[in-house]
Write a protein that holds these residues in place. Structure first.
Motif, PDB file in Angstrom:
ATOM      1  N   TYR A  25      33.033  43.372  32.913  1.00 59.45           N
ATOM      2  CA  TYR A  25      34.190  44.079  32.354  1.00 59.45           C
ATOM      3  C   TYR A  25      35.486  43.514  32.950  1.00 59.45           C
ATOM      4  CZ  TYR A  25      30.431  47.189  31.008  1.00 59.45           C
ATOM      5  OH  TYR A  25      29.265  47.693  30.483  1.00 59.45           O
ATOM      6  N   PRO A  26      35.791  42.246  32.653  1.00 56.75           N
ATOM      7  CA  PRO A  26      37.002  41.640  33.214  1.00 56.75           C
ATOM      8  C   PRO A  26      38.267  42.324  32.706  1.00 56.75           C
ATOM      9  CG  PRO A  26      36.068  40.231  31.513  1.00 56.75           C
ATOM     10  CD  PRO A  26      35.075  41.333  31.745  1.00 56.75           C
ATOM     11  N   THR A  27      39.299  42.273  33.509  1.00 58.26           N
ATOM     12  CA  THR A  27      40.592  42.784  33.065  1.00 58.26           C
ATOM     13  C   THR A  27      41.467  41.598  32.637  1.00 58.26           C
ATOM     14  OG1 THR A  27      41.244  42.924  35.403  1.00 58.26           O
ATOM     15  CG2 THR A  27      40.514  44.945  34.330  1.00 58.26           C
ATOM     16  N   ASP A  28      42.232  41.027  33.559  1.00 57.09           N
ATOM     17  CA  ASP A  28      43.088  39.894  33.195  1.00 57.09           C
ATOM     18  C   ASP A  28      42.732  38.635  33.967  1.00 57.09           C
ATOM     19  OD1 ASP A  28      43.987  40.722  35.704  1.00 57.09           O
ATOM     20  OD2 ASP A  28      46.041  40.069  35.300  1.00 57.09           O
ATOM     21  N   THR A  29      41.623  38.661  34.720  1.00 57.67           N
ATOM     22  CA  THR A  29      41.301  37.562  35.629  1.00 57.67           C
ATOM     23  C   THR A  29      39.842  37.146  35.522  1.00 57.67           C
ATOM     24  OG1 THR A  29      42.972  38.346  37.207  1.00 57.67           O
ATOM     25  CG2 THR A  29      41.320  36.809  38.039  1.00 57.67           C
ATOM     26  N   ILE A  30      39.611  35.832  35.518  1.00 56.11           N
ATOM     27  CA  ILE A  30      38.265  35.269  35.582  1.00 56.11           C
ATOM     28  C   ILE A  30      38.096  34.617  36.951  1.00 56.11           C
ATOM     29  CG2 ILE A  30      36.716  33.478  34.705  1.00 56.11           C
ATOM     30  CD1 ILE A  30      36.801  35.746  32.830  1.00 56.11           C
ATOM     31  N   LEU A  31      37.093  35.086  37.699  1.00 58.99           N
ATOM     32  CA  LEU A  31      36.745  34.496  38.985  1.00 58.99           C
ATOM     33  C   LEU A  31      35.577  33.534  38.799  1.00 58.99           C
ATOM     34  CD1 LEU A  31      36.747  37.761  41.152  1.00 58.99           C
ATOM     35  CD2 LEU A  31      38.598  36.108  40.947  1.00 58.99           C
ATOM     36  N   ALA A  32      35.319  32.722  39.811  1.00 64.53           N
ATOM     37  CA  ALA A  32      34.161  31.835  39.783  1.00 64.53           C
ATOM     38  C   ALA A  32      32.899  32.669  39.583  1.00 64.53           C
ATOM     39  CB  ALA A  32      34.076  31.036  41.081  1.00 64.53           C
ATOM     40  N   GLY A  33      32.065  32.267  38.618  1.00 68.45           N
ATOM     41  CA  GLY A  33      30.835  32.989  38.330  1.00 68.45           C
ATOM     42  C   GLY A  33      30.952  34.010  37.220  1.00 68.45           C
ATOM     43  N   MET A  34      32.167  34.318  36.785  1.00 72.44           N
ATOM     44  CA  MET A  34      32.372  35.245  35.678  1.00 72.44           C
ATOM     45  C   MET A  34      32.253  34.511  34.348  1.00 72.44           C
ATOM     46  SD  MET A  34      35.527  37.680  36.951  1.00 72.44           S
ATOM     47  CE  MET A  34      35.362  38.814  35.578  1.00 72.44           C
ATOM     48  N   ARG A  35      31.897  35.243  33.307  1.00 70.45           N
ATOM     49  CA  ARG A  35      31.743  34.670  31.980  1.00 70.45           C
ATOM     50  C   ARG A  35      32.911  35.054  31.076  1.00 70.45           C
ATOM     51  NH1 ARG A  35      25.297  35.806  30.629  1.00 70.45           N
ATOM     52  NH2 ARG A  35      24.442  34.476  32.302  1.00 70.45           N
ATOM     53  N   LEU A  36      33.223  34.122  30.155  1.00 78.10           N
ATOM     54  CA  LEU A  36      34.172  34.386  29.081  1.00 78.10           C
ATOM     55  C   LEU A  36      33.492  33.982  27.787  1.00 78.10           C
ATOM     56  CD1 LEU A  36      37.178  35.296  28.655  1.00 78.10           C
ATOM     57  CD2 LEU A  36      37.727  32.876  28.455  1.00 78.10           C
TER      58      LEU A  36
END
Length: 387
Positions: free
Chosen positions: A152-163
């Motif tokens: 449940y991302p908000t405005d940021t993608i960190l390493a390991g997160m999916r888009l």
């Protein structure tokens, strides 16, 4: 053995209380029966991230969020972004079913992890990746979690997160900007991957108006962007029947990179050296006016090194010459002469251009480029082809 009575000492008492308070703040897990009150925090085991309640600058509201421990101003995730607390009486705790709840002063639920899986003995842990995960606390734990903030991302993608999104489940990982730098509620812009024949990144304003797109995936990379190799991160893209998403992993421990969607509609990759006090912009999109969606209209091309930028394709003229003279080319171009399919048709090769948006198209993954050309020439309605 006789126990010796220790006289009361305010000094020793105060040291004991401070030590216990530090234990609560330094923990990375939350168990049933425990809670995180305003002023208390979870800290990941490697001291990279903190979770707690915060107030943005120039705001009067409180939110539950996650931020970098060495950079508290860089909030990377917000739970109750659209339902803020009006005071400092918020509490994060577990429900009987194993969901995380944020309660206000009157014990009303203002945010929930809302997992459908019931856990008997749940535990919430803030990982050193910045991911808050809820799972069953058992010795035979398989590593599966019932809920995670990375979903449940908000405005940021960190390493390991999916888009991206999952065609199988319909679940989507998409960024939504803050309303302003002091207001983390859902803003005007969203950014994600649209899979309409071929995957492509796109940015939407106020829910439906396209403002930017990167170009479709051609099997190797996304068109419209240069192939860049970086020693700072490794990017990957998954495209199959069950999942369509991009993610990246950091390559260096001394430099951190993240992707953010700011309130002005710019998708940026930021980087920061751990010993630095500032975040630097590595890339920012849109880069120039030609990146704006529909800048030149149909049957035209935008070239940022030309003046004017918008030019009709060969064989086409401005639909409205008056508008084009006023540097408004959004109406696009029309053919100089009607297409006559009874005559021998011809095709003009155009190079070094981003493919147009996939609106009226057909995809065949098992056809060569030459076969595609032959098929296109059979149909008068086919005006272009590419691979």
């Amino acid at each position: 053995m006789a126990l010796e009575k220790v006289p009361y000492s305010p000094f020793f008492y105060s040291v004991y209380v401070m030590f216990m308070l530090n234990l609560v703040i330094a923990s990375d897990t939350l168990n049933p029966g425990q809670s995180i009150k305003d002023g208390e925090r979870l800290v990941s085991s490697g001291q990279s991230f903190e979770l707690g309640f915060f107030t943005p600058e120039k705001s009067k509201y409180r939110y539950l969020g996650i931020w970098y421990k060495f950079s508290p101003e860089k909030v990377v995730w917000v739970a109750n972004r659209n339902n803020p607390l009006t005071d400092s009486n918020g509490v994060l705790t577990f429900s009987d079913e194993g969901n995380l709840f944020v309660l206000n002063r009157s014990k009303s639920i203002i945010w929930s992890s809302n997992s459908f899986r019931v856990l008997r003995n749940p535990v919430a842990q803030l990982l050193d990746s910045g991911n808050l995960v809820v799972s069953e606390n058992t010795t035979s734990h398989s590593g599966e979690c019932s809920w995670e903030s990375f979903d449940y991302p908000t405005d940021t993608i960190l390493a390991g997160m999916r888009l991206g999104w999952s065609p199988k489940t319909g679940f989507e990982w998409r960024l939504t900007s803050w309303k302003s730098k002091d207001d983390p509620s859902s803003g005007d812009y969203t950014y994600g991957i649209n899979v309409n024949g071929l995957p492509q990144y796109e940015m939407l304003k106020r829910g439906s108006t396209k403002t930017y797109r990167l170009g479709p995936f051609n099997g190797f990379r996304f068109m419209g962007t240069p192939a860049i190799e970086s020693t700072l991160f490794n990017a990957s893209f998954v495209y199959n029947e069950t999942d369509v998403y991009s993610e990246f992993e950091s390559s260096r421990d001394d430099i951190i990179t993240i992707i953010t969607l700011n309130q002005s509609g710019f998708i940026q990759r930021l980087l920061r050296k751990k010993e630095s006090s500032t975040w630097d912009v590595m890339t920012s999109k849109p880069r120039d006016p030609c990146d704006n969606y529909g800048q030149c209209g149909a049957n035209s091309v935008c070239k940022s090194n030309k003046d004017p930028r918008c030019q009709c394709l060969q064989g086409f003229v401005p639909k409205s010459q008056e508008e084009w003279q006023l540097f408004n080319s959004t109406s696009g171009c029309i053919r100089k002469a009607q297409l006559n399919c009874s005559q021998e048709p011809g095709l003009l090769k155009l190079s070094m251009l981003n493919l147009p948006d996939l609106i009226d198209f057909r995809v065949n993954k098992n056809m060569s480029l030459e076969e595609c050309k032959v098929e296109c020439l059979k149909k008068c309605s086919c005006t272009a082809y590419a691979n």
